[in-house]
Design a protein around this motif. Structure first.
Motif, PDB file in Angstrom:
ATOM      1  N   ASP A   5      56.493  65.429 -61.844  1.00 20.50           N
ATOM      2  CA  ASP A   5      57.265  64.301 -61.359  1.00 20.50           C
ATOM      3  C   ASP A   5      57.333  63.221 -62.545  1.00 20.50           C
ATOM      4  OD1 ASP A   5      54.825  62.963 -61.526  1.00 20.50           O
ATOM      5  OD2 ASP A   5      55.507  61.453 -60.270  1.00 20.50           O
TER       6      ASP A   5
ATOM      7  N   THR B 252      56.135  54.532 -56.167  1.00 24.80           N
ATOM      8  CA  THR B 252      56.318  55.661 -56.827  1.00 24.80           C
ATOM      9  C   THR B 252      57.694  56.230 -56.741  1.00 24.80           C
ATOM     10  OG1 THR B 252      53.981  56.509 -56.389  1.00 24.80           O
ATOM     11  CG2 THR B 252      55.351  58.089 -57.215  1.00 24.80           C
ATOM     12  N   CYS B 253      58.287  56.130 -55.353  1.00 26.58           N
ATOM     13  CA  CYS B 253      59.600  56.375 -55.104  1.00 26.58           C
ATOM     14  C   CYS B 253      60.627  55.790 -55.944  1.00 26.58           C
ATOM     15  CB  CYS B 253      59.877  56.099 -53.762  1.00 26.58           C
ATOM     16  SG  CYS B 253      61.458  56.698 -53.038  1.00 26.58           S
TER      17      CYS B 253
ATOM     18  N   GLU C 268      60.558  57.402 -59.517  1.00 27.94           N
ATOM     19  CA  GLU C 268      61.323  58.588 -59.469  1.00 27.94           C
ATOM     20  C   GLU C 268      62.934  58.310 -59.237  1.00 27.94           C
ATOM     21  OE1 GLU C 268      59.418  60.795 -59.951  1.00 27.94           O
ATOM     22  OE2 GLU C 268      57.595  60.554 -58.891  1.00 27.94           O
ATOM     23  N   ILE C 269      63.172  57.292 -58.699  1.00 27.87           N
ATOM     24  CA  ILE C 269      64.698  57.119 -58.773  1.00 27.87           C
ATOM     25  C   ILE C 269      65.265  56.570 -59.952  1.00 27.87           C
ATOM     26  CG2 ILE C 269      66.222  55.446 -57.565  1.00 27.87           C
ATOM     27  CD1 ILE C 269      65.056  55.756 -54.716  1.00 27.87           C
TER      28      ILE C 269
ATOM     29  N   THR D 171      70.453  57.811 -54.870  1.00 25.65           N
ATOM     30  CA  THR D 171      69.819  57.556 -53.689  1.00 25.65           C
ATOM     31  C   THR D 171      70.641  57.871 -52.479  1.00 25.65           C
ATOM     32  OG1 THR D 171      69.007  55.616 -54.953  1.00 25.65           O
ATOM     33  CG2 THR D 171      68.706  55.427 -52.511  1.00 25.65           C
TER      34      THR D 171
ATOM     35  N   ALA E 280      61.183  62.258 -55.549  1.00 27.25           N
ATOM     36  CA  ALA E 280      61.755  61.127 -54.934  1.00 27.25           C
ATOM     37  C   ALA E 280      61.659  61.134 -53.702  1.00 27.25           C
ATOM     38  CB  ALA E 280      62.998  60.798 -55.473  1.00 27.25           C
TER      39      ALA E 280
ATOM     40  N   THR F  68      58.099  61.372 -51.898  1.00 22.85           N
ATOM     41  CA  THR F  68      57.439  60.392 -51.893  1.00 22.85           C
ATOM     42  C   THR F  68      57.856  59.468 -50.745  1.00 22.85           C
ATOM     43  OG1 THR F  68      58.826  59.391 -53.633  1.00 22.85           O
ATOM     44  CG2 THR F  68      56.595  59.888 -54.453  1.00 22.85           C
ATOM     45  N   CYS F  69      59.179  59.331 -50.690  1.00 21.20           N
ATOM     46  CA  CYS F  69      59.829  58.717 -49.701  1.00 21.20           C
ATOM     47  C   CYS F  69      59.604  59.200 -48.097  1.00 21.20           C
ATOM     48  CB  CYS F  69      61.445  58.799 -49.546  1.00 21.20           C
ATOM     49  SG  CYS F  69      62.419  57.853 -48.224  1.00 21.20           S
TER      50      CYS F  69
ATOM     51  N   PHE G 272      63.752  54.198 -48.937  1.00 19.78           N
ATOM     52  CA  PHE G 272      64.736  54.498 -50.139  1.00 19.78           C
ATOM     53  C   PHE G 272      65.439  52.909 -50.447  1.00 19.78           C
ATOM     54  CE2 PHE G 272      65.390  59.059 -49.211  1.00 19.78           C
ATOM     55  CZ  PHE G 272      64.914  59.433 -50.502  1.00 19.78           C
TER      56      PHE G 272
ATOM     57  N   ALA H 124      62.901  50.762 -52.271  1.00 15.05           N
ATOM     58  CA  ALA H 124      62.771  51.688 -53.778  1.00 15.05           C
ATOM     59  C   ALA H 124      63.964  51.258 -54.566  1.00 15.05           C
ATOM     60  CB  ALA H 124      62.463  52.984 -53.607  1.00 15.05           C
TER      61      ALA H 124
END
Lengths: 120, 411
Positions: free
Chosen positions: B19, B93-94, B97-98, B121, B288, B291-292, B327, B330
């Motif tokens: 990741d 974390t999400c 990643e996004i 997203t 992503a 994590t979500c 989402f 994030a």
């Protein structure tokens, strides 16, 4: 009922509940007991829903939980517990105990677009 | 067990291992300390195998996902603290990643970072809403295998193999100043956290429950965690080693996730760069989504709601609402303008704080014969489990002071 001797606090409380159709429908958030001083105590119900946390959480945490998950509570008579293993299984569908209402409310907030069924 | 099913499961684990935090920390660690932190990756990977295997086994035998057992074992109060910390850690974390996906898409297309993060997203939401779980997992996991270009690139640039091999031996490099020693320790802790991210365990064990694993799947569980995670970890070793060879001597600090892609561009030119960016894109995008969904799993399991990607969105409405909100949150964090690299740093520090609380109930339940019967932890799993538990407790205690003392590894 297929219950023998049970440890209420370590075996039942905070355990996942599933209904007759094996659907997740809450956690045993507390256990209701009945009895007078000097007499034997009897389990009368399991309490389900964040409203049952009031006596278990500090006030600030209760406010936070109510914000995320609401503060409703349902009472399921102990006689409706079919068996206890790594989950508590109820004898009838969740709706019969008022356990599916929050899911219904959440469903109304979602846009009406279907997803695909997962293949095996 | 069909051999195709087995291979796909393992390949998905390989492609889904990396990741954005790993990309950032491995590349920086290699540039700054050469091969001296390779052994930490190996150490953390074995830890991930131990706890990953345990969580899959508990899901298969006791049928308990992580947050169910956490609440049952830790109680409501401590369980709630763990839940809140996990939600914060996974959301950060999400967001990281996004942000990482936004950067890679920006590099690939030339369009702005913000529109790319928003578009990514929207695609994540659409894929989770519309596609079956297995398709999502396999699409992102298998396309993430483009990351293999990093391992091939390492072989092509011919690093000093003898020196590289010494990196596998636990060590503290000689001659470091106190400040450098602190930074080395910070990177060691960050690598442990990035490899053992708690969301991976939530996601893995929830997937096992959704796929209705039983005793017959214990072999698949063992193979996926050992071979799949092991091979995935080799990719992160390759990123660190290539960085040690290419960036360190040139004085380049690969702070941005995109810089790592240059490792494949040096030996293979534009094709290598493209493959590396595509691999990074799908690996980070998969993370992503994981994590979500990990947040949706955690909350639903803690409160006993209906959950699962096997259900249509309307069949598990609260689960669906949670991942939609995560989402949005994030993406909101990304749109505030916080650098994705900073988010990745916060994510690893917060995550390591959650690890001890996540793994304690897992260790207790995996060793409990009344639930696990003959599949309870044997002496190897027990010894490794508690040894790694001690390690993550020490790492968790050291994480915040090291982060502050080294300004997130920048000193």
């Amino acid at each position: 009922m297929t219950i023998g001797r049970v440890r209420l606090l370590t075996q039942v409380r905070d355990l996942q509940i599933i209904d007759r159709d094996e659907q997740d429908c809450g956690i045993v958030d507390d256990v209701e007991l009945e009895g007078r001083p000097g007499e034997g105590l009897r389990v009368t119900a399991i309490l389900v829903g964040p409203g049952a946390y009031r006596t278990r959480l500090p006030r600030w945490a209760m406010r936070l939980v109510a914000l995320i998950a609401g503060d409703h509570m349902a009472r399921v008579p102990w006689g409706e517990v079919a068996y206890i293993s790594s989950t508590v299984q109820l004898a009838r569908p969740a709706q019969d105990y008022g356990l599916g209402e929050a899911e219904q409310r959440a469903r109304r907030l979602l846009p009406q677009i279907g997803g695909l069924n997962a293949p095996e | 067990m069909k051999i195709t099913e087995l291979t796909l499961g393992i390949l998905t684990a390989v492609g889904g291992f990396v990741d954005v935090s790993e990309l950032v920390f491995m590349a920086q660690a290699g540039s700054r300390f050469q091969y001296a932190l390779v052994w930490v990756i190996v150490l953390a990977t074995i830890g991930m195998m131990v706890f990953g295997e345990m969580s899959g086994r508990v899901a298969a035998i006791a049928k308990q996902p992580v947050f169910n057992m956490m609440r049952h074992r830790l109680g409501l109060n401590l369980g709630l603290v763990t839940l809140i910390a996990s939600l914060i850690s996974n959301t950060i974390t999400c967001a990281a990643e996004i942000g990482g996906v936004g950067i890679v898409l920006h590099l690939l297309t030339g369009f702005g970072f913000v529109p790319m993060a928003i578009a990514a997203t929207a695609v994540f939401v659409a894929t989770i809403w519309l596609l079956p779980f297995k398709w999502i997992e396999r699409t992102y996991g298998l396309l993430g295998l483009f990351m293999i270009v990093f391992a091939v690139a390492l072989v092509a640039i011919e690093p000093p193999w003898g020196q590289f091999a010494t990196g596998f031996v636990p060590q503290v490099p000689a001659g470091l100043s106190t400040q450098d020693l602190l930074t080395y320790s910070y990177f060691a802790v960050a690598i442990v956290s990035a490899v053992m991210f708690p969301y991976e365990t939530y996601f893995y064990s929830s997937g096992a429950i959704e796929e209705k694993w039983g005793e017959k799947d214990l072999g698949l569980n063992r193979l996926t965690t050992i071979v799949g995670f092991g091979l995935g970890s080799l990719l992160t070793v390759a990123i660190l080693a290539s960085s040690a060879q290419l960036f360190g001597p040139a004085g380049v600090n690969p702070e941005m996730p995109g810089t790592a892609a240059l490792q494949a561009a040096v030996p293979f030119g534009r094709t290598g760069l493209l493959l590396a960016l595509l691999g990074m894109l799908f690996a980070i995008a998969g993370a992503a989504i994981e994590t979500c969904l990990a947040n949706a799993y955690s909350l639903s399991q803690f409160f006993g709601w209906r959950w699962g990607r096997r259900l249509k969105p309307h069949e598990a409405p609260r689960f669906t609402l949670v991942w939609l909100v995560v989402f949005i949150l994030a993406l909101g964090i990304v749109l505030t303008g916080v650098e994705p690299i900073a988010l990745a740093e916060y994510a690893v520090v917060v995550s390591i704080l959650v690890l001890p609380l996540t793994y304690l109930p897992l260790l207790l339940l995996a060793g409990d014969k009344s639930y696990m019967r003959q599949h309870a932890n044997g002496w190897i799993a027990k010894t490794l489990g508690w040894a790694y538990y001690a390690l993550i407790v020490v790492a968790a205690l050291a994480a915040l002071p090291l982060f502050l003392l080294t300004e997130g590894g920048k000193l």
